[in-house]
Structure formats: C-alpha cells, structure tokens
Design a protein around this motif. Structure first.
Motif, short mmCIF file in Angstrom:
data_model
loop_
_atom_site.label_atom_id
_atom_site.label_comp_id
_atom_site.label_asym_id
_atom_site.label_seq_id
_atom_site.Cartn_x
_atom_site.Cartn_y
_atom_site.Cartn_z
N HIS A 80 33.57 33.43 54.54
CA HIS A 80 33.93 33.19 53.15
C HIS A 80 34.00 31.68 52.93
CE1 HIS A 80 35.75 33.89 49.19
NE2 HIS A 80 36.46 32.79 49.47
N SER A 81 33.28 31.21 51.91
CA SER A 81 33.22 29.77 51.62
C SER A 81 32.90 29.02 52.91
CB SER A 81 34.55 29.29 51.04
OG SER A 81 34.47 27.95 50.61
N ASP A 102 27.79 34.98 52.88
CA ASP A 102 29.00 34.32 52.38
C ASP A 102 29.58 35.17 51.25
OD1 ASP A 102 30.89 32.68 51.06
OD2 ASP A 102 29.89 30.87 51.78
N THR A 103 30.78 35.70 51.46
CA THR A 103 31.39 36.58 50.45
C THR A 103 31.73 35.84 49.17
OG1 THR A 103 33.56 36.24 51.50
CG2 THR A 103 32.31 38.19 52.15
N GLN A 104 31.97 34.54 49.25
CA GLN A 104 32.25 33.78 48.03
C GLN A 104 31.01 33.67 47.15
OE1 GLN A 104 33.06 29.34 47.92
NE2 GLN A 104 35.09 30.07 47.32
N TYR A 118 39.50 33.45 48.71
CA TYR A 118 39.56 34.58 49.64
C TYR A 118 40.73 35.51 49.31
CZ TYR A 118 39.85 37.14 54.05
OH TYR A 118 39.91 38.13 55.00
N LEU A 159 38.21 40.31 56.17
CA LEU A 159 36.84 39.93 55.83
C LEU A 159 35.87 41.05 56.20
CD1 LEU A 159 35.10 37.65 54.66
CD2 LEU A 159 34.96 36.67 56.96
N TYR A 163 33.51 42.86 53.42
CA TYR A 163 32.05 42.84 53.59
C TYR A 163 31.45 44.23 53.43
CZ TYR A 163 27.53 42.42 55.97
OH TYR A 163 26.19 42.48 56.28
#
Length: 382
Positions: A80-81, A102-104, A118, A159, A163
């Motif tokens: 993330h980020s 990247d989740t962001q 997050y 995370l 995801y």
C-alpha cells in the motif's frame, strides 16, 4: 495468527520456502529517515493467507536468500502506497521486486478518493479501526515489544484480506487489467534515485525564476542533492526549497551578504557558506538549463481556459459513466499536460487513455465534436 519473528540467518530458509509456494505476498517495511537522506531499514513484514513473518534486517546482515525469494517474478508483491517501501528494495539491490500491486493506486477504481490512506481501506473493507499506539515508534530500537511486533504485522495481515476483496471487486467490474500500466510505471528507477543534476526539476516555483536566478537555483539544488547523498543527511538540513529560490533572487557572493538572508542558519553559513557563494558566482556566468514548455511562466488566455473547460466536461461525462470520481480520471493539471503535448500525461497511458484520452486527443484534432441535447452533452464523429 502466530507471528514468526525472524532475527537469525538460520530462520530464513523456512520463510523462503513459504514464499516460494505463494502466487502473491503482502509486504510492508518500517524505516527511519528523519535524520538521514537514505531510509534506515528497520523491519520487513511479509504475509500470505495462513502465515505472517516479521524479519529484522538490523539483526541479519545478509538478506540475499530472502530477497531472491521476494524478487521471484512469478509472485505478485502487494503493498500500500509502495514508493517508499520500494525505495528500500532499490537501495539494497538496485532493482524493483516486480510485479507490484499497490492497493492505494487500485482503490479509486472501486470508488475511493484519490490516494486513500491504509487505515481508511481497512475500516471500509473490514470494519476494523487500526491502532495508532505505535505510529511514532523508533523502529531502530531493540528489543521490540510484542505489541510493536503485532502492530507491524497487522499491516500485512489486513493487507492480505484487502487485496483478496479488491481483486474480487475489480474482476466483477471488469477492471482487473486496467492497472497494468500504472503498476509497470513503478519499475522506473528514476522514481527511487533522483539524479543531482535533475533535482531542480522538483523545486516548486522554479518557473518564476529567469536567467541568472534560475541558473543559481539549479546549481545550488544540484550541490544540495550531492552533499545530502554524500553526508547521508536530509536535504532540508542543508537548504530548504524556499531558500534555494531566495538565493537565486538575492544572489549573495560574500559570507556577509549570505549571513544577512532570512532563514539561513549560522551553522550552514559557517560550514557551507564559502562553497555556496562560489557556486552562486559561477552560476551567474552561465545560462540556465531551459525550463520545459509546461513549466514556463505565462498568462493563460481565455481561449486556453475555455478549451480546458470543454475537456473537463468530457472527463466528467466519462467518469460518471464508469462510476468514478472525475479527479481520478484526470485533473485539470493532467488536461493542461495533454494540451501542451506532454507525453508523460497520464491520459496518454493505460486505462485512462482507453476511457478518455483517445477521445480527448480526437477532440483537439477536430475528429470529434460536442453538441448539446436536452438529455446532456453528445460526442460524435466530426
């Protein structure tokens, strides 16, 4: 879930075996850089469904086997980020451990705001409020408490869950492949190692300087970057960005003149003053590196603003059709880049190009027209 705390080399083999069996892993790092130019790597968290590990890089000098497992190109790395995390991997190996998710970056395609935090994603997807108890922990201190290790592990535990949910929702919307080009951009080494000679490009307000002023700012910014790297100090400890601009305007060439400038401290004058004055004097004698067209100061005409308004209308229409916030598709700055012909414009790449970029280019070429109907704006072939 039991957390494996790994602080001995002999523990790495079993972790590498776990990693090798996974199609994807979640990664996070803890680091310090308040007093350094380069981040000090303090902890690595790794997880997949069913297991989680925290690796202590301060206790294990050689992480080569672990890095080889992580860099396996068949394993997706979920972060993330991720920019600062990837900077650490780049610093160690000189390359990026792709492929990356990247989740962001992915979240806005699911209706979130741009660059969501997050904690927001954890709360929204899992209805869990993350603890902030160790937000300001000095991760270089040892030993780490059980609470600190749990706090660090939670980042990758949640995370993993996020995801899986994201992938399901992106699949349902038919958007799983939209982010490939965005994630591919994360492999660019220039994101993680700014060359001193190009450091001036990051200075805001540079477009207000001309001639000698710009040349001085460029020279001082290059010196600051090289010195910060060599001494491993934050660049702001040497000269703040606004001071670089001020020095370009005032152009002091003696220590007395330099010391009179507001916001420059005595330590900087005593240690670096002579070099700074010599750089200023030398830079005054040569022309500056030219500004890119997009950075050149100039008053925008009403016609220019009107074109941007039309392009913005198309962005809003296409964003609404795809249930996106228009800012995620394109900002006004993105449209200005498109209008100036900047090839790095996000609208010319990936899903943004397919959704709106191609059409906007067509409008600018005159291939399409806009017309008003009772039920809205219609875009048609010219």
């Amino acid at each position: 879930m039991t957390i494996q705390y790994i602080n001995r080399p002999d523990q790495l083999d079993s972790l590498c075996q776990l990693i090798s069996q996974e199609p994807w892993i979640a990664l996070d790092t803890e680091f310090l850089r308040e007093k350094t130019y380069y981040p000090k790597f303090c902890l690595l968290q790794i997880a997949a469904p069913g297991w989680v590990a925290c690796v202590d890089p301060l206790a294990i000098a050689d992480l080569t086997p672990l890095l080889e497992a992580i860099y396996n190109p068949n394993i997706v790395k979920v972060l993330h980020s991720c920019r600062q995390d990837l900077e650490i991997f780049y610093q160690i190996t000189g390359k990026i451990p792709g492929p990356i998710f990247d989740t962001q970056i992915a979240a806005p395609l699911l209706g979130f705001q741009e660059n969501p935090g997050y904690a927001m994603l954890v709360s929204s997807f899992l209805n869990v409020n993350l603890s902030k108890a160790h937000t300001r922990t000095d991760w270089s201190e040892r030993p780490l408490s059980e609470d600190q290790i749990q706090y660090a592990a939670d980042d990758v535990i949640y995370l993993c869950k996020i995801y899986k949910i994201m992938c399901e929702q992106l699949d349902k919307l038919g958007r799983s492949n939209w982010l490939e080009s965005d994630f591919a951009l994360l492999n660019d080494p220039e994101l993680y190692q700014l060359s001193p000679e190009n450091a001036w490009l990051k200075i805001r307000g540079k477009n207000k300087l001309t001639g000698k002023q710009l040349s001085i700012m460029q020279s001082l910014t290059e010196w600051r970057e090289r010195t910060a790297q060599q001494e491993n100090k934050p660049r702001s400890w040497l000269l703040q960005d606004d001071l670089l601009l001020e020095l370009g305007k005032l152009q002091p060439v003696t220590l007395t003149d330099l010391a009179k400038i507001r916001n420059i401290n005595d330590r900087t004058v005593n240690r670096y003053g002579k070099v700074i004055c010599e750089l200023i004097d030398s830079a005054k004698q040569r022309p500056p590196k030219p500004l890119a067209e997009k950075d050149q100061a100039g008053k925008k005409t009403q016609q220019h603003e009107a074109i941007l308004d039309v392009l913005s209308a198309v962005v809003r229409i296409r964003a609404e059709e795809n249930s996106l916030n228009p800012i995620i598709l394109a900002t006004r700055k993105d449209l200005e880049q498109l209008l100036s012909g900047d090839e790095d414009c996000l609208l010319l790449h990936g899903w943004r190009y397919n959704m709106a970029g191609r059409e906007l280019q067509g409008l600018l070429r005159g291939d399409f027209t806009l017309s008003l109907k009772p039920d809205g704006v219609v875009i048609s072939v010219a």
